[in-house]
Design a protein around this motif. Structure first.
Motif, short mmCIF file in Angstrom:
data_model
loop_
_atom_site.label_atom_id
_atom_site.label_comp_id
_atom_site.label_asym_id
_atom_site.label_seq_id
_atom_site.Cartn_x
_atom_site.Cartn_y
_atom_site.Cartn_z
N THR A 1 11.51 -6.68 10.70
CA THR A 1 11.41 -5.94 11.96
C THR A 1 11.61 -4.46 11.68
OG1 THR A 1 13.78 -6.25 12.38
CG2 THR A 1 12.29 -7.85 13.36
N VAL A 2 11.17 -3.66 12.63
CA VAL A 2 11.36 -2.22 12.52
C VAL A 2 12.50 -1.85 13.47
CG1 VAL A 2 10.35 0.07 12.88
CG2 VAL A 2 8.95 -1.79 11.95
N ASN B 1 12.65 -0.59 8.11
CA ASN B 1 12.16 -1.97 8.05
C ASN B 1 13.30 -2.83 7.54
OD1 ASN B 1 9.68 -0.14 7.47
ND2 ASN B 1 8.86 -2.05 8.26
N VAL B 2 13.58 -3.90 8.26
CA VAL B 2 14.71 -4.77 7.93
C VAL B 2 14.22 -6.19 7.72
CG1 VAL B 2 16.95 -5.63 8.70
CG2 VAL B 2 16.21 -3.34 9.38
N GLY B 3 14.51 -6.74 6.54
CA GLY B 3 14.21 -8.13 6.24
C GLY B 3 15.50 -8.91 6.19
N LYS B 4 15.44 -10.07 5.59
CA LYS B 4 16.62 -10.93 5.53
C LYS B 4 17.72 -10.34 4.67
CE LYS B 4 17.01 -15.74 5.98
NZ LYS B 4 16.62 -17.08 5.81
N ASP C 1 6.08 5.17 7.45
CA ASP C 1 5.01 4.28 7.91
C ASP C 1 5.54 2.85 8.09
OD1 ASP C 1 2.58 3.25 8.63
OD2 ASP C 1 1.57 3.71 6.74
N PRO C 2 6.46 2.63 9.03
CA PRO C 2 7.09 1.32 9.15
C PRO C 2 6.15 0.21 9.62
CG PRO C 2 7.74 2.71 10.98
CD PRO C 2 6.97 3.59 10.02
N LYS C 3 5.16 0.52 10.42
CA LYS C 3 4.27 -0.53 10.94
C LYS C 3 3.42 -1.14 9.83
CE LYS C 3 5.44 -0.74 15.16
NZ LYS C 3 6.11 -1.94 15.64
N ARG C 4 2.96 -0.32 8.89
CA ARG C 4 2.17 -0.85 7.76
C ARG C 4 3.01 -1.84 6.96
NH1 ARG C 4 -0.03 2.87 2.93
NH2 ARG C 4 -2.00 2.92 4.00
N GLY D 1 0.78 -1.23 0.00
CA GLY D 1 0.00 0.00 0.00
C GLY D 1 0.81 1.28 0.00
N LEU D 2 2.12 1.18 -0.10
CA LEU D 2 2.95 2.38 -0.18
C LEU D 2 3.18 2.72 -1.65
CD1 LEU D 2 5.54 1.59 2.62
CD2 LEU D 2 3.50 3.01 2.78
#
Length: 140
Positions: free
Chosen positions: A134-135, A112-115, A123-126, A59-60
């Motif tokens: 994780t944020v 926002n950090v993935g693998k 809007d990191p939570k979205r 949605g971003l």
């Protein structure tokens, strides 16, 4: 069970194409989107284009991704969609961790950090709800 090659007595075991489609649709319909959760570690993305698509599906808005030339110091590929949205993909966990270590004292926004990816956004939570990962909050 006998081979079903003719229309004989074993016809009751045959499915028509329509019946098979109905059964598949019923099975898929029972899996709501609420049951689908992103991988806790955020998964991985092969390219920054793949990450962009995932971010947009969350949605971003990213109508135009402007790639950094050269990419940021530690990433394989990086770019910005706007002042408030930056994406990057990393080739190894070591290069990702190096980027995070660089950002920690700088006072970057929420990340926002993935693998093997990072997304800096307002809007990191979205994003976390849709992509996982994780944020990380850096700086003071």
């Amino acid at each position: 069970m006998e081979k079903l090659s003719d229309g004989g007595a074993d016809m009751k075991y045959r499915f028509t194409g329509g019946a098979a489609v109905a059964i598949i649709a019923l099975g898929l319909g029972s899996c709501s989107s609420a049951d689908v959760t992103p991988p806790a570690d955020g998964g991985t993305y092969g390219t920054i284009g793949d990450l962009k698509k995932a971010v947009e599906s969350a949605g971003l808005l990213c109508p135009e991704l402007v790639l950094d030339r050269p990419p940021s110091k530690f990433s394989t590929s990086s770019g910005s969609c706007s002042e408030d949205l930056s994406l990057a993909v990393y080739s190894t966990e070591v290069t990702l961790e190096s980027q995070l270590e660089f950002w920690r004292p700088v006072g970057q926004r929420s990340i926002n950090v993935g693998k093997n990816w990072t997304v800096v956004t307002a809007d990191p939570k979205r994003l976390e709800k849709k992509l996982g990962g994780t944020v990380l909050h850096t700086g003071p």
